[in-house]
Write a protein that holds these residues in place. Sequence first.
Motif, PDB file in Angstrom:
ATOM      1  N   ASP A   1       0.814  -0.900   0.080  1.00 15.68           N
ATOM      2  CA  ASP A   1      -0.151   0.058  -0.166  1.00 15.68           C
ATOM      3  C   ASP A   1       0.653   1.150  -0.018  1.00 15.68           C
ATOM      4  O   ASP A   1       0.553   2.111  -0.533  1.00 15.68           O
TER       5      ASP A   1
ATOM      6  N   ARG B   1      -5.290   7.844  -6.499  1.00 18.36           N
ATOM      7  CA  ARG B   1      -6.094   7.011  -7.174  1.00 18.36           C
ATOM      8  C   ARG B   1      -6.670   7.929  -8.279  1.00 18.36           C
ATOM      9  O   ARG B   1      -7.299   7.583  -9.502  1.00 18.36           O
TER      10      ARG B   1
ATOM     11  N   ASP C   1      -2.644  -0.693  -5.628  1.00 18.38           N
ATOM     12  CA  ASP C   1      -1.769  -2.094  -5.802  1.00 18.38           C
ATOM     13  C   ASP C   1      -3.083  -3.089  -5.672  1.00 18.38           C
ATOM     14  O   ASP C   1      -4.311  -2.849  -5.294  1.00 18.38           O
TER      15      ASP C   1
ATOM     16  N   SER D   1      -4.836  -5.897  -4.657  1.00 20.21           N
ATOM     17  CA  SER D   1      -4.994  -6.946  -3.904  1.00 20.21           C
ATOM     18  C   SER D   1      -6.273  -7.584  -3.844  1.00 20.21           C
ATOM     19  O   SER D   1      -6.454  -8.738  -3.474  1.00 20.21           O
TER      20      SER D   1
HETATM   21 MG   LIG Z   1      -4.430  -1.180  -1.522  1.00 20.60          MG
END
Ligand SMILES: [Mg+2]
Length: 309
Positions: free
Chosen positions: A72, A143, A204, A206
């Motif tokens: 993260d 983001r 990331d 996940s």
């Molecule tokens: Mg993340």
Amino acid sequence: MNEFDLIQGYFNWKLNDASIELGVGDDAAIFNLDPGHQLIMSTDTLVEGIHFFKDASPIDIAYKSLAVNLSDIAAMGGVAKCYTLSLTLPKLDKDWLEQFSTSLKESSERFRVNLIGGDTTRGPLNITISMMGSIEINSAIKRSGASAGDDIYVTGSLGAAALCLKKINEGVKPSESELISLNKPIPRLELGSALRNIASSCIDISDGLEQDLSHILKSSNVGAIIYSDKLPLDNSVSNYVKDSNDWSLPLCGGDDYELCFTAGKSKRKKIKELSEGLKVRVTRIGVINNQKELEIVGYNGPKSSYQHF
Ligand SMILES: [Mg+2]
């Protein structure tokens, strides 16, 4: 053994970062940020039976608890510095604790982060790490920065952890490399940090590429088109997809802990150089547009990425 003995015995390691003024042992820890830097922070919980199997090795649990949090920080472009650990244990198992703490210490040294505090309680096995890092003011990769025309990239390869999980659930023995993908994801810290001022957005992976890329699209108020035949797959996943024509593992499988990021076309050369210099595979898989949805060319299956509830 009381809580104090547990912490002293297993989790009070020598600090190796001069910016940490006070670590484990007081009511709170103290560390100094370099001038012109911001604190960057993230937390992640791993729960037995949800995030790892009941008989999982404490060595793997410790590594992964740290790695998912580091991932993260990498996705924001930050430099990880230190973390707190909240450990809930069903019982005081010295052998388990010895293996867990040795693995956590080794992993911390590998990624140059320090444990600076935490808490222990009794209950179902649960590991919560809160990771702190630093980043130059206003350089974090959010983001929300993607815009139409940006290329979309992913690091590494996708789907191997999900394939491993699928095999275990079906009673099939996974290969050694599939087990490594599931248990030992590599947080892309160096690349993440190098992507500051290059990537326009980053996350990331996940929960699955489809869902995690969708978070970028929603935050940035854009759409995207990606091509399933451009997804980077290692041999086992590639063979699985060829045999089954099922793209859901690399698209929706999750647990990859690779980075998905966007960048303007003018950054292609720079990104290629970074990929070669840091020896991290980086693959261009599509482009951002103004369509407000994610189109996946070559995939008609259900969009069923991991749901937390
Ligand atoms: Mg993340």
